[in-house]
Every structure is written in structure tokens, then in C-alpha cells.
Motif scaffolding. Structure first.
Motif, short mmCIF file in Angstrom:
data_model
loop_
_atom_site.label_atom_id
_atom_site.label_comp_id
_atom_site.label_asym_id
_atom_site.label_seq_id
_atom_site.Cartn_x
_atom_site.Cartn_y
_atom_site.Cartn_z
N SER A 5 0.83 -1.21 0.00
CA SER A 5 0.00 0.00 0.00
C SER A 5 0.85 1.25 0.00
O SER A 5 2.00 1.26 0.48
CB SER A 5 -0.93 0.02 1.22
N TRP A 6 0.28 2.31 -0.55
CA TRP A 6 0.90 3.64 -0.52
C TRP A 6 -0.17 4.60 0.00
O TRP A 6 -0.99 5.10 -0.76
CB TRP A 6 1.37 4.04 -1.92
N ILE A 35 6.93 1.37 7.84
CA ILE A 35 7.91 2.31 7.29
C ILE A 35 7.43 2.84 5.94
O ILE A 35 7.53 4.04 5.65
CB ILE A 35 9.29 1.64 7.15
N ILE A 36 6.89 1.95 5.09
CA ILE A 36 6.38 2.39 3.79
C ILE A 36 5.28 3.43 3.97
O ILE A 36 5.25 4.46 3.28
CB ILE A 36 5.87 1.18 2.97
N ASN A 37 4.40 3.19 4.92
CA ASN A 37 3.33 4.15 5.19
C ASN A 37 3.90 5.48 5.69
O ASN A 37 3.44 6.56 5.27
CB ASN A 37 2.36 3.58 6.23
N LEU A 38 4.90 5.41 6.54
CA LEU A 38 5.53 6.63 7.06
C LEU A 38 6.22 7.40 5.93
O LEU A 38 6.22 8.63 5.91
CB LEU A 38 6.54 6.25 8.15
N CYS A 39 6.80 6.66 5.00
CA CYS A 39 7.45 7.30 3.85
C CYS A 39 6.42 8.04 3.00
O CYS A 39 6.68 9.15 2.52
CB CYS A 39 8.19 6.27 3.01
N ALA A 40 5.27 7.41 2.80
CA ALA A 40 4.22 8.01 1.97
C ALA A 40 3.70 9.31 2.57
O ALA A 40 3.45 10.29 1.85
CB ALA A 40 3.07 7.02 1.77
N THR A 41 3.55 9.32 3.88
CA THR A 41 2.93 10.49 4.53
C THR A 41 3.93 11.57 4.91
O THR A 41 3.60 12.75 4.92
CB THR A 41 2.20 10.06 5.81
#
Length: 477
Positions: A5-6, A35-41
Motif C-alpha cells: 500500500s501507498w 515504514i512504507i506508510n511513514l514514507c508516503a505520509t
């Protein structure tokens, strides 16, 4: 397999089918998704600002601290996550790929400093207090090992020294390249040891705090990694208490071989792999969406573009699986990164595999430059524009080859080691190459040999006089 997810949408780059998820535990996979979610936001939007305006990514470190990532390697007894080398490689790769390469490199140096502290923290309350503050206070660490006189040979601190004084140690450190210089809260610095006698393998490490360093952040304006503030650093004759020596006197070479080199080379290699993957992700989104209406094809429909992607994915996955293989080896030999093994100060399991760490860095740094270049080609003129993001990843990836030890140094190290043995590397310029010496002397004529002999005898007499004054007193005449 779980969908990548992004934010609230499906991720637009390569999905998990092209990620070696089997190297991660379920808990590590869950952390990766966070971490991917944190990167997106947070991290990726901040990366644009860091690149454009040379902004140090402290906001991103605050976000990482919210997941406990500053204490990733710290044992749970000191408030950390107690994670292993494989997890460290995954985290750095994810930050570089989905978020911000500058943050990933600053974080790599933070992990290196943390590892150097953990190496000798078991009987040092000062180091334990630092480790307990990492996430709570967003207490960022870094390494300062370079020297302006020796360039990428960072293990040779000609311009630094430490002296024993009544209330501790007097430290002078002059560094040419220190990531997070002037922005980190604490530093592990390497100098020659107190009572240094000219042997550059006699090194010691010290814990230095932010108010004890001088830096010039305004001088940092680089091609890529523009947020990492890798500038000069000066510790100018600062006196620190005894407990701020990290390990014993003369422990610097062991610290370098067992923690600093292994963690820096592992995590920086993961950073270069992450940058390569980030470029592939961006190029995938563009080439699958961009249409040429005159021929009824997307850019991704051209065989040439498919060839670019096939090669880039395979070469990058070869590099990242090499990195994860080395991380697993490090996990196996340290009981999953158990720092208590270093209560035995002679325990140095990681140091036996230095040439493997050199190899992963060389491969990852070489690959990222090639992949980013090809992804730029795949995106055509649009890729040349800053707003797509390929251009930034290409510039960031260029740092891999030249970051010390440079790829020129590493490939010669591996070649010399394989052909001539460990002594041939001669880190501290102590082993005489007698083949070259005798060959050069044989070129001299008789008079030149006499002149050389006289010069050498004079030097011997001078050194004997300095080291043994009685010799001078007893010399006739």
C-alpha cells in the motif's frame, strides 16, 4: 501475499512479488509496512524539501523515532527494539527506496555510531544512558572517522590526537567528512591513542556531544544526498571525562573492524539498493501511464523499455540478495546481533568477514549508478525533469561510488587480498615492500648508493639518540 500500500492506495511501483520477503520475520514484515506508510505520509514529501533547500532531515528522524527505529539495534533491556542485521538492512533500504535517501544515509551513520557504542556499552553507564535516550529524545548519533590529510582512507587519523590529562582526555579531532556534522546530538570520533608513538594502528574512540564540536553546515552544497550535511568537523582540544572513552585505550582498530566497517558497509549498500529500487518504482509508474497516441502504445509496451526494466530488476535483486545474505551471516555468527557476546572483549566475529562487506558495497554502488541511468533513459525527456523524481534519485545514487572507502579502493583491496594476502593491504603503512625497495636501490649508481647509505646512517643515529639519550652521551668525540 499482502498487497503493498501507498497511503490509502495500492503502491504504484514494484509489488512484493519482486521483494525477497522470505528473509524477514513476520514482525519485520509488519515493521516494513509501517515504514512504507511513514514514507508516503512524511519522509518522501520532506525529501523534496531537503534536496531543494539543503535541509537536514530532523523531521524525518522524529518520524522514525515514533516507530522506535533510532533504537533499532539497542537491546530491549535498554529500551530498544533489539533487532538484527537483516532488519537493519531492510529498514535502511526501505527508507532510501520509499522515503528519502539523505535520511537513509544519515540513519546509516546513526546505526554505525549506535553499534560502536553498543560494542563497549556493557560496562559503561555513560554509553548506556545515550542508548536509552535515542527514541525518547530523538537523540541522533553519527560517526566521525575521516581525516583531511588521508581522504577516503578514513582509518588513518593523521590530524587527530588524544592526550591523558588529570581529569580525563584532551581530544583533538579534525574531520573532512562527517555526515550530520553540526546536526547530530552525539558523535563517536576516532583519534590516535593517548601516548601515541607513531603507530597508526594504535587508535582510540571517544564519545563527544553536540556542544563540543565545531561544524560548518553552510558549506555543504553537493550534487546529491543534499540533506545529509556531510561536512567538516572539529573537536578543538576539548577535555572530556574518563568514561567517555569508548572501550579501552587502543580499542579503535577493533571497533572499526567489528562494528563501524561492518554496519556502515552493510547499511550503505542497502541504501544504494533502495535508491536503485526507488528509481525503478518511479519509472514503472511513468512508463505504464505515458501513452504515445500516434502508435497506440504506452512507453512500457516497447520491447526496449521492457529490456531496461528486466535487467535493472535482476541486477538490483542480485545486489540486494547479496546484502541480505551477508546480513544473515552476521546474524548467525552473533546470535542474532546479541551484544552481550562482547562482554568478552576479544570477541570479534564480524571482523573475519571484512572482504565480504567490501564486496557488497562495491556491487551495490556500481549497480545503483547504472540502474538510475537506465531508468532516466526509460522515462525519456520527462525523466530529465525534476518533478518526476528520477533526477534526484540519479544524483543521490552517484554518491555510492565515491563515498569512502571508494570503489577504487575496495576493488584493489579485494584483488590484493586474494592475490597477495592480508599483509599486502598495509592499512597503516607499516610493511615494507622489499621487492620494490630492492628494485629501486639497484637502479642507483655507486655514488648515489653511498649518498643514500650516509643519509640512512644519519637517520639511524638521530633516532637512536632520541630513543636512547645514553647512546648520544657515550658516542666518542
Amino acid at each position: 501475499m499482502t498487497k503493498k500500500s501507498w497511503g490509502l492506495e495500492a503502491f504504484w511501483g514494484l509489488d512484493y512479488n519482486f521483494d525477497p520477503q522470505w528473509v524477514l520475520t513476520p514482525a519485520q514484515q509488519e515493521l516494513q509496512a509501517k515504514i512504507i506508510n511513514l514514507c508516503a505520509t512524511t519522509l518522501r514529501p520532506n525529501a523534496v524539501e531537503s534536496d531543494a533547500n539543503l535541509v537536514y532531515p530532523r523531521k524525518n528522524f522524529e518520524a522514525l523515532a515514533s516507530l522506535g527505529l533510532l533504537g533499532l539495534l539497542v537491546p530491549q533491556k535498554w529500551g530498544g527494539l533489539g533487532e538484527n542485521h537483516t532488519c537493519a538492512a531492510m529498514v535502511v533500504e526501505a527508507i532510501a527506496r520509499y522515503g528519502c535517501p539523505s535520511t537513509a544515509m544519515c540513519y546509516t551513520m546513526h546505526l554505525g555510531a549506535t553499534a560502536a557504542a553498543l560494542f563497549r556499552a556493557e560496562h559503561n553507564l555513560e554509553l548506556q544512558q545515550v542508548l536509552q535516550r535515542l527514541d525518547r529524545d530523538v537523540f541522533i548519533g553519527t560517526l566521525s572517522y575521516s581525516d583531511p590529510e588521508t581522504g577516503s582512507h578514513f582509518w588513518y587519523p593523521v590530524s587527530s590526537k588524544a592526550e591523558k590529562v588529570a581529569n580525563g582526555w584532551q581530544i583533538t579531532k579534525n574531520a573532512s567528512w562527517t555526515t550530520s556534522a553540526g546536526f547530530a546530538d552525539w558523535y563517536i570520533v576516532q583519534t590516535t591513542s593517548p601516548e601515541f608513538n607513531g603507530n597508526y594502528s594504535d587508535l582510540s574512540c571517544f564519545l563527544i556531544y553536540a556542544d563540543e564540536v565545531q561544524a560548518n553546515p553552510a558549506q555543504w552544497d553537493a550534487l546529491g544526498l543534499r540533506g545529509n550535511q556531510s561536512g567538516t568537523l572539529l573537536v578543538d582540544n576539548i577535555t572530556i571525562p574518563p568514561e567517555r572513552m569508548v572501550g579501552l585505550k587502543g580499542d579503535g582498530a577493533a571497533s572499526n573492524d567489528e562494528t563501524v566497517d561492518p554496519f556502515f558497509l552493510l547499511c550503505s549498500s542497502a541504501c544504494w539498493n533502495g535508491i536503485a529500487l526507488g528509481a525503478i518504482d518511479i519509472a514503472k509508474r511513468h512508463t505504464t501511464q505515458k501513452k504515445h497516441v500516434d502508435v497506440g502504445m504506452r512507453v512500457a509496451d516497447y520491447p526496449t523499455i521492457q529490456d531496461y526494466f528486466g535487467e535493472a530488476i535482476m541486477e538490483t535483486n542480485a545486489s540486494r540478495n547479496f546484502v541480505f545474505s551477508i546480513a544473515k551471516m552476521m546474524d548467525d555468527i552473533t546470535n542474532q546481533c546479541d551484544w552481550s557476546i562482547h562482554q568478552d572483549i576479544t570477541a570479534m566475529p564480524r571482523s573475519a568477514y571484512l572482504h565480504w562487506y567490501w564486496q557488497i558495497k562495491f556491487i551495490a554502488a556500481k549497480n545503483v549508478a547504472h540502474v538510475c541511468d537506465k531508468m532516466l533513459h526509460a522515462c525519456g525527456g520527462t525523466g530529465f525533469k525534476k518533478e518526476l523524481g528520477i533526477e534526484r534519485y540519479l544524483r543521490d545514487g552517484k554518491a555510492g561510488w565515491v563515498m569512502g572507502p571508494t570503489n577504487e579502493v575496495l576493488r584493489q583491496f579485494v584483488g590484493k587480498l586474494a592475490l597477495l594476502g592480508i599483509d599486502s593491504l598495509d592499512y597503516w603503512n607499516q610493511h615494507v615492500n622489499e621487492r620494490v625497495l630492492h628494485n629501486e636501490i639497484n637502479k642507483l649508481n655507486l655514488e648515489d648508493k653511498k649518498e643514500l647509505a650516509a643519509t640512512l646512517l644519519a637517520q639511524v643515529a638521530n633516532e637512536e639518540a632520541i630513543n636512547n639519550p645514553k647512546v648520544l652521551q657515550e658516542t666518542p668525540g
